[in-house]
Scaffold this active site. Structure first.
Site, PDB file in Angstrom:
ATOM      1  N   GLY A  49       0.795  -1.224   0.000  1.00  0.00           N
ATOM      2  CA  GLY A  49       0.000   0.000   0.000  1.00  0.00           C
ATOM      3  C   GLY A  49       0.824   1.269   0.000  1.00  0.00           C
ATOM      4  O   GLY A  49       0.736   2.072  -0.928  1.00  0.00           O
ATOM      5  N   SER A  50       1.614   1.470   1.005  1.00  0.00           N
ATOM      6  CA  SER A  50       2.381   2.711   1.084  1.00  0.00           C
ATOM      7  C   SER A  50       3.531   2.739   0.088  1.00  0.00           C
ATOM      8  O   SER A  50       3.936   3.812  -0.349  1.00  0.00           O
ATOM      9  CB  SER A  50       2.890   2.925   2.509  1.00  0.00           C
ATOM     10  OG  SER A  50       1.792   3.192   3.350  1.00  0.00           O
ATOM     11  N   LEU A  51       4.042   1.602  -0.282  1.00  0.00           N
ATOM     12  CA  LEU A  51       5.094   1.571  -1.297  1.00  0.00           C
ATOM     13  C   LEU A  51       4.553   2.039  -2.641  1.00  0.00           C
ATOM     14  O   LEU A  51       5.279   2.626  -3.438  1.00  0.00           O
ATOM     15  CB  LEU A  51       5.668   0.159  -1.434  1.00  0.00           C
ATOM     16  CG  LEU A  51       6.347  -0.415  -0.191  1.00  0.00           C
ATOM     17  CD1 LEU A  51       6.730  -1.864  -0.417  1.00  0.00           C
ATOM     18  CD2 LEU A  51       7.561   0.406   0.186  1.00  0.00           C
TER      19      LEU A  51
END
Length: 177
Positions: A49-51
């Site tokens: 997700g954050s990547l």
């Protein structure tokens, strides 16, 4: 030593580091621990997700460089479906989405316990009752839905699905198969 010092300074519990030279990984190592207290190794999986936020930002910047998006214009000019319950929401710019300074926050719109949306269009639609925790552009407030909106923006401005845009304009040219 530098990475360990920076982890301690920033309060980062763990990370994996990869230094890549053409055609090979020159250095792979994990530091600290994961959310379950297990040591991070070079093979520890991390949620994507954050990547993916940096790739989404890259795609938005491609559209901006092509003159299709002005980062300092309100999101609603490009994405009329983006409406939230707080009237200040009409002032949120594309740049504020990317920099997490839109004023949206988990405190004003908590979506962690909701099932994942079936599409980016639905992700944006479910934000309609959302409020703001700050005036747009005044505070950094990390909030995943900023990037749901940015990804939907890519779909609407490019005219193709997010996944297809990313494959054709980001991952394909980078040979990230």
């Amino acid at each position: 030593d530098y990475l360990v010092r920076e982890m301690r300074r920033s309060g980062t519990p763990g990370m994996a580091v990869a230094i890549v030279r053409p055609g090979q990984a020159a250095y792979l190592r994990g530091f600290g621990h994961d959310g379950n207290g297990k040591p991070v190794t070079a093979n520890t999986p991390f949620f994507a997700g954050s990547l993916s936020k940096s790739f989404t930002a890259l795609a938005v910047m491609q559209l901006a460089e092509a003159g299709r998006i002005d980062l300092d214009r309100p999101v609603g000019l490009y994405l009329p479906e983006f409406r939230i319950g707080d009237p200040r929401g009409v002032k949120i710019t594309v740049r504020q989405l990317l920099s997490q300074t839109s004023g949206m926050s988990d405190k004003a719109f908590f979506e962690w316990d909701a099932p994942g949306p079936a599409s980016l269009e639905k992700a944006v639609a479910r934000m309609r009752p959302a409020g703001l925790d700050a005036d747009p552009g005044t505070r950094f407030l990390y909030h995943n839905p900023n990037y749901h909106v940015a990804a939907r923006l890519i779909e609407v401005v490019s005219g193709i699905r997010y996944r297809d845009y990313m494959k054709a304009h980001v991952f394909g040219p980078l040979q990230m198969h």
